[in-house]
Design an enzyme around this catalytic site. Structure first.
Site, PDB file in Angstrom:
ATOM      1  N   PRO A   2       0.832  -1.209   0.000  1.00  0.00           N
ATOM      2  CA  PRO A   2       0.000   0.000   0.000  1.00  0.00           C
ATOM      3  C   PRO A   2       0.867   1.259   0.000  1.00  0.00           C
ATOM      4  CG  PRO A   2       0.028  -0.969   2.195  1.00  0.00           C
ATOM      5  CD  PRO A   2       0.785  -1.908   1.309  1.00  0.00           C
ATOM      6  N   ASP A  48       5.597   2.557   2.448  1.00  0.00           N
ATOM      7  CA  ASP A  48       4.724   1.411   2.686  1.00  0.00           C
ATOM      8  C   ASP A  48       3.894   1.741   3.929  1.00  0.00           C
ATOM      9  OD1 ASP A  48       3.551  -0.995   3.427  1.00  0.00           O
ATOM     10  OD2 ASP A  48       5.339  -2.207   3.040  1.00  0.00           O
ATOM     11  N   HIS A  49       2.587   1.913   3.729  1.00  0.00           N
ATOM     12  CA  HIS A  49       1.728   2.358   4.836  1.00  0.00           C
ATOM     13  C   HIS A  49       1.623   1.322   5.948  1.00  0.00           C
ATOM     14  CE1 HIS A  49      -0.878   5.090   6.767  1.00  0.00           C
ATOM     15  NE2 HIS A  49      -1.466   5.593   5.707  1.00  0.00           N
ATOM     16  N   ARG A  50       1.995   0.087   5.681  1.00  0.00           N
ATOM     17  CA  ARG A  50       1.981  -0.923   6.736  1.00  0.00           C
ATOM     18  C   ARG A  50       3.090  -0.671   7.747  1.00  0.00           C
ATOM     19  NH1 ARG A  50       2.534  -6.068   2.876  1.00  0.00           N
ATOM     20  NH2 ARG A  50       4.249  -4.681   2.220  1.00  0.00           N
TER      21      ARG A  50
END
Length: 467
Positions: free
Chosen positions: A266, A439-441
């Protein structure tokens, strides 16, 4: 007992390699550390060193051979006291087993993580016939030994011997390897055995699972999601006049990994504008010093500023680990370098501990050897953060694709004169746009913004880079 020399995995993304050149021939004695051949991977052409001592009894893969799968026997080494006849029939390579689609996709996204796990786990139990390996290569447990009994792939001790691909396919298909009969060398279970077992008649409850050939040819309903393997398959040639350019290993890996990255990671993007005038002035002064043995570039300052930002905001120096986040202690920065047929990301290790002149010298050396295909695996594998600079091409700004499992990549645009407002008055300044892909994680918006704040402040106050 003869020793099998296997095609090694020389990079986390390598599933096959090209045997570029043999430096030893049949009958030559080798000892540990001798260079036996050159192997072209998806990243570079590298020398393959012997681990064991002996005499090359038979070369199984000729030089110039393309697409040799990892763990395929490429030669047979004779131990002391053995004659050439011992190599006859030994180490016959079984049919190359291309990675299953699911395994290939997983490897593309998780290559570096899997490589670390393999190294930590060590080699699988081997039989009396010792496979020769390169340090760190995941070929240590191929289990092709002579003590395997004929039949169902079990050794006398009760172990089940199967190729790595066969094990993965059996696990995915829910098959017990102990119930399969191996058709490979010495009863080893190979891909064909698993496929045969998977296609065998199943109980009534599962009889409807396989689709009929005619049904398989029908287009999927509109609501069905397309299979990843189908999206990656061959595309019909265009009707317009054209020429075909075959993909090299590097381009195949780039296509696979970046498709996987954009499909599964993401991404989100943060952009800031940075004033360069103070940095350019300092750079000119440093490069103009008498007897200066360096030539600093803007990119050298950027690398150092990124290192300072990673040190102050350690949360961006991390990677995704599936059920955890790995936060790195060392500040290792990957820098994208364009080479013929693709790109590669050599690494400035512990960049926060190095001065600008050291970073400049290292970067020039790494870039030169990258273009010559002479980088060592440890010089481009790993890294906790990437930089991609297209400013020298006049690109104003762009958004780079994250290189998994890293969580961040900083895209650097061109420095250009722009109108700006200073003290409520219109002025001209040299500005540079940078975009952080994250990376939004792993990295949230606020954390990414904090990093960019530190980066901007450092670049606009470049004297802090000398402290």
């Amino acid at each position: 007992m003869t020793i099998q020399i296997l095609m090694p995995a020389l990079s986390p993304t390598m599933s096959e390699g090209n045997l570029a050149r043999w430096l030893k021939k049949e009958g030559d004695a080798v000892k540990s550390g001798d260079v036996m051949c050159e192997i072209e991977t998806d990243k570079a052409t590298m020398e393959f060193e012997a681990v064991d001592e002996g005499v090359i009894g038979k070369i199984l893969v000729a030089e110039g051979t393309q697409g040799v799968a990892v763990n395929t026997p490429i030669a047979v080494l004779l131990e002391e006291g053995e004659d050439a006849s011992a190599a006859d029939g030994a180490g016959q390579p079984e049919a190359q087993e291309p990675a299953a689609p699911a395994a290939a996709a997983r490897g593309a996204a998780e290559g570096p993580i899997e490589a670390q796990q393999i190294k930590a786990a060590g080699p699988a139990p081997a039989s009396d016939a010792k496979p020769a390996n390169v340090a760190g290569a995941p070929g240590a447990g191929s289990n092709t030994g002579a003590d395997i009994s004929k039949g169902n792939g079990k050794a006398e001790e009760g172990r089940v011997f199967a190729s790595p691909l066969a094990r993965r396919m059996a696990e995915q298909a829910g098959l017990d390897l102990a119930n399969l009969t191996g058709s490979g060398p010495h009863g080893r279970i190979v891909k064909a055995d698993v496929e045969k077992a998977a296609a065998a008649p199943k109980p009534a409850t599962a009889a409807a699972a396989p689709a009929k050939p005619a049904e398989a040819a029908k287009p999927a309903p509109a609501a069905a999601a397309p299979a990843p393997a189908a999206a990656a398959g061959p595309i019909a040639a265009p009707s317009a006049p054209h020429k075909e350019i075959q993909l090299n290993n590097m381009r195949k890996v780039i296509a696979r990994r970046l498709t996987e990255s954009k499909s599964t990671v993401p991404h989100f993007y943060l952009t800031v504008d940075v004033e360069l005038d103070a940095l350019l002035k300092l750079r000119e002064e440093l490069n103009g010093r008498p007897k200066a043995d360096y030539k600093l570039s803007v990119n050298d300052f950027v690398i150092k500023a990124v290192a300072q930002g990673m040190k102050k905001i350690p949360g961006v120096n991390a990677s995704w680990g599936g059920d955890k986040i790995y936060q790195f202690e060392d500040i290792d920065i990957s820098v994208a370098v364009a080479i013929e047929g693709g790109l590669i990301t050599p690494i400035i290790r512990k960049a926060d501990q190095k001065g600008l002149s050291t970073i400049s010298a290292e970067m020039k050396d790494l870039a030169k050897r990258a273009k010559e295909g002479k980088l060592k695996p440890e010089e481009f594998q790993g890294g906790g953060f990437s930089i991609s600079n297209l400013g020298m091409y006049g690109v104003k700004d762009f958004a780079a694709v994250i290189n998994p499992p890293q969580a961040c990549i900083l895209a650097i645009g061109a420095g250009e004169k722009r109108p700006v407002v200073k003290n409520d008055a219109l002025a001209i300044a040299t500005m540079m746009s940078v975009t952080l892909s994250t990376d939004h994680r792993v990295v949230d918006g606020a954390l990414g913004a904090e990093f960019l704040q530190v980066f901007k402040k450092t670049v606009e106050d470049p004297l802090s880079l000398l402290l």
